[in-house]
Enzyme design. Sequence first.
Site, short mmCIF file in Angstrom:
data_model
loop_
_atom_site.label_atom_id
_atom_site.label_comp_id
_atom_site.label_asym_id
_atom_site.label_seq_id
_atom_site.Cartn_x
_atom_site.Cartn_y
_atom_site.Cartn_z
N LYS A 34 -45.89 -12.66 -14.62
CA LYS A 34 -44.58 -13.22 -14.27
C LYS A 34 -43.99 -12.57 -13.02
CE LYS A 34 -41.62 -10.22 -17.06
NZ LYS A 34 -40.96 -9.61 -15.89
N THR A 35 -44.18 -11.27 -12.84
CA THR A 35 -43.62 -10.60 -11.65
C THR A 35 -44.27 -11.14 -10.39
OG1 THR A 35 -43.23 -8.61 -12.97
CG2 THR A 35 -43.16 -8.37 -10.59
N ASP A 218 -35.08 -12.52 -13.37
CA ASP A 218 -36.19 -11.92 -14.11
C ASP A 218 -35.73 -11.56 -15.52
OD1 ASP A 218 -38.70 -10.89 -14.62
OD2 ASP A 218 -38.33 -8.99 -13.58
N GLU A 219 -36.65 -11.56 -16.48
CA GLU A 219 -36.36 -11.19 -17.88
C GLU A 219 -35.15 -11.96 -18.40
OE1 GLU A 219 -38.48 -9.56 -19.43
OE2 GLU A 219 -39.41 -8.03 -18.19
N GLN A 249 -40.29 -12.54 -26.57
CA GLN A 249 -40.14 -11.10 -26.32
C GLN A 249 -38.66 -10.69 -26.20
OE1 GLN A 249 -43.30 -8.99 -23.93
NE2 GLN A 249 -43.61 -11.04 -23.10
N ARG A 629 -49.30 -5.28 -26.50
CA ARG A 629 -49.45 -4.12 -25.61
C ARG A 629 -50.93 -3.73 -25.47
NH1 ARG A 629 -45.95 -5.32 -22.93
NH2 ARG A 629 -45.91 -7.11 -24.30
#
Length: 761
Positions: A34-35, A218-219, A249, A629
Site C-alpha cells: 500500500k505504501t 494513509d491508514e 486491520q 505478521r
Amino acid sequence: MASPLLANLNPEQLAAVTLPHESALILAGAGSGKTRVLTTRIAWLLATGQASPLSILAVTFTNKAAKEMMTRLSLMTPIHTRGMWIGTFHGLCNRLLRTHHREANLPQLFQILDTQDQLALIKRMYKTHNIDEERFPPRQLQHFIAGAKEEGLRPNAVEADDPLSRRQVEHYALYEAMCQREGAVDFAELLLRSYEMLLGHEGLREHYQRRFSHILVDEFQDTNILQYKWLRQLTGTHTAVFAVGDDDQSIYAFRGANVANMQHFERDFSRPEVPVQLVKLEQNYRSHGHILDAANALIKHNLTRLGKNLWTSEAKGEPVRAFAAPSDLDEAAFVVDVVKGLASDGVTLSEVAVLYRSNAQSRVLEHALFNAAVPYRVYGGMRFFERAEIKHALAYLRLLAAPDDDGALLRIVNFPPRGIGARTLESLQDMARATDSALWPAACSGAAGGKAGACLAIFVRMIEAMRAATAGLPLPEAVEHVITASGLLAHYRNEKDGQDRVDNLEELVNAADSFLREADLPVDIPVDVPRADPALSETGGAAPAAAVRDPVSVLTAFLSHAALEAGDTQAAEGRPALQLMTVHSAKGLEFHSVFVTGLEEGLFPHENSLSEHGGVEEERRLMYVALTRARRRLYLTNAQSRMLHGQVRYNVPSRFITELPADLVQWLAPKRHRFGAAIDVDASEWGRSRAPLAPRAGASSPVRAQDGPEWRIGQSVRHTRFGLGIIIDAEGRGADARVQVNFREAGVKWLALEYAKLAAA
C-alpha cells in the site's frame, strides 16, 4: 503507460495508481504494497502534469510514515518535495493554524502542550480553583477532555447525565478558558481548532478546497470521527480523495478510530456523476499460502467488513502449527524450545517474534528466556521488571526490607501523589546530611513542619502499617497487600489507559509465587523468616540453598531475583535478539516466524470485548493482524491453566482457533518429559493430544487436596465425565494441587483435585 514509475506494479496496483481524477477507496490487504501504491500515485500525478506539488495534500498517522513518503518521492521525481503538504494530521493542522492564527483566534506564537505539559496545566488549574485532586484525578480529566475533542465536542455540547460528568464538563470549561488565556493548545485542540476554523470561514474553506485537488490518506481505517470531518471540510466539488486502508486491520477503537469511516466513504465522497471507485489490493508479497488461507478463513467470521481475499503467487509453505500447553509455564517452555530450534536452523533471532494480547503475559515468557539465556527485546515497551509501575511496587518492597534505601524512598514518597514536593525533599535531605543518617530516620523525626510535614507523617505511618501487616504474610500475599495499601492499584485504575499497568501489578503477585516454587521454598513462608537467597547462584537463576552464600529474608531474595532479571541479559545493541511485543505493537511489522500466545477465551479475545458492541469483531481483526505478521512459520499456543490476577485460572481455548480450517493446522504435542521439546502429530482437536502419553518418569511423590485422598503418578482413576484414565503428572499443594490425567476417550486433561472428584479405578 510506459513510464518507469509503473514498472513492476501488479494489475490492481497499476489500476489504483493510474485512476482518473475521482475519489477512490483503495482496500489494501496486509503485505499488498500500500505504501508503494500511495507514493507512486503522487509521483504519477506530478509526472503526468495532473497535479502540481502545491495542489496535493497527503496525510499520514506518524512522523516516521510521513518522512518515509517524502524520501521515496524524492527518489521517484525530480520535483522538490520539501514544501509539499505531506505530514500527520496534527502536523498539517499546526501548519494551517500558524498560517491563519487570527481566524483561529490564537496568538501567532501559540504554545503546543504535550501530554505532560497538559497534565501540569490541569494541576495548576486545580490549585487556582481549589479542586480536589483525589476526588477528580487530573489524568481522568485529561482523558475526558481528549475524548470529547476527538468527537468534536466543546464543553457546551457534551452530554452530562450524572453529577460526576457535570463536574467534569465544568472543569473542561475552566481548562479551555485557561488555555485560551495562556495561548496554549493541546494535541487534540490542534485538530478541533483547525476543523472549526474551516467550518466557520467559508472563504478560507473554499480557498483550500480549490487549492487541494488531490487529497491522499494513509491508514484510513484508523481515522476518528473528527479527522473524518476535517477531511470532508477540505474536500470540494473537484477534489479527488484517494483513501488507502484495510478495514480488516482496524484495531485502534480504544484510541477513537472509527472503522465505520471506511463504510461511509462511498456515501460521503461520491458525486452524482462520479461514484467512488473501489480497488482491492489482494496480492500479498509477505506470507506463504497456508498462513494467508488461515487469515482469510478467520476474518470471514466478521460480518461488518467490505470484503477481500488475500492470495500469493508463492508456495503454500508449511502448515500453521498449534500447541496446547498444560500451563503457562509449559507454554513459555515450548516457545523457548522451538526458538532454540529455529536458531539452530539458521533463522536469525531478530526475525522471530512472540506476540501476546496483554503486556502482563510477557513476564512468564521473559523468565523462561532469561533462564535459558536467550537474548530478547521487548518491542515498543519495557521488560517486565523495568516497567514504571513494577519499579514503584518494588521500591515499596525495598523500603520495607531496608529502611535505609534512600533511592526507594525518593521514588515512592510522592507516588501516588500525596502533596510532598521538591522543597520538602530538599529539607529532608538537608536533615539527613546534618545527622549523617539515611532519609528514613529524618522522615520519622517529624522535624518537617506545615502541610508538607503532615503529608510526610502520613507517608511514614503508611509504611510502618505496611511493615506490620506484611511481617507474617507469605511473600505473594505481602506483595498483594503492598500494591493495594500503597494506593498504586487505585491510582492506575483511575487512568483511562491504566488497565495494562493494573494487569502488570497483579502479575507481580504471580512472579512472587513462581519465585518461591522455582526456588523450592514453601509458598506459605512469611517474608520475615531468613532463608537462603536463590538469586546469588552463579547462573543467576534459582538455586538450592546449598549453592548460595548468604542467608537473607525471602523478600530480599525476591528483590535480588527481580534486579537480576532486569539486569544485563537484555540483548546488547546490534546483537540479534528475539522480539517480544503485544499484537497492537506488531502492526506494520513482519517476521520470518511468529508465535501468537495466550489464545484463550477471556484473554484473546479479551474478556472486556465480550460485553462491548463490536468488541469481538475488533479482537478478531487483531488476531488477523497477528497471523499476517508471519512470512514463513506461524505457531499458535494456549495454556489449559494460567496464573492470572494472583490465582490459577482454567481456560477454554480461544474461539479464533476453532474458526481455522482443520486441514491448515498441524498440532504439536509435548514429549513425555515435562517442559520438553515438541513432536509433530496429526490431530484435529484443540487441546487434545493424539500422541500416547506415559507417566512422567522420576516423580513419585503423592499429591492431595486439603483433607482429600493421596494420588500418585501412574495410578488409574475414574472421572464421572471423562471416564477411565492414568495420572501422568502432578503438581501443587493443598488447594493448588492438581493432576494431569491421560483419559482413554477424552485425551489429556489437567484437573484441580479440590474440584475434580476423582475415584480410584
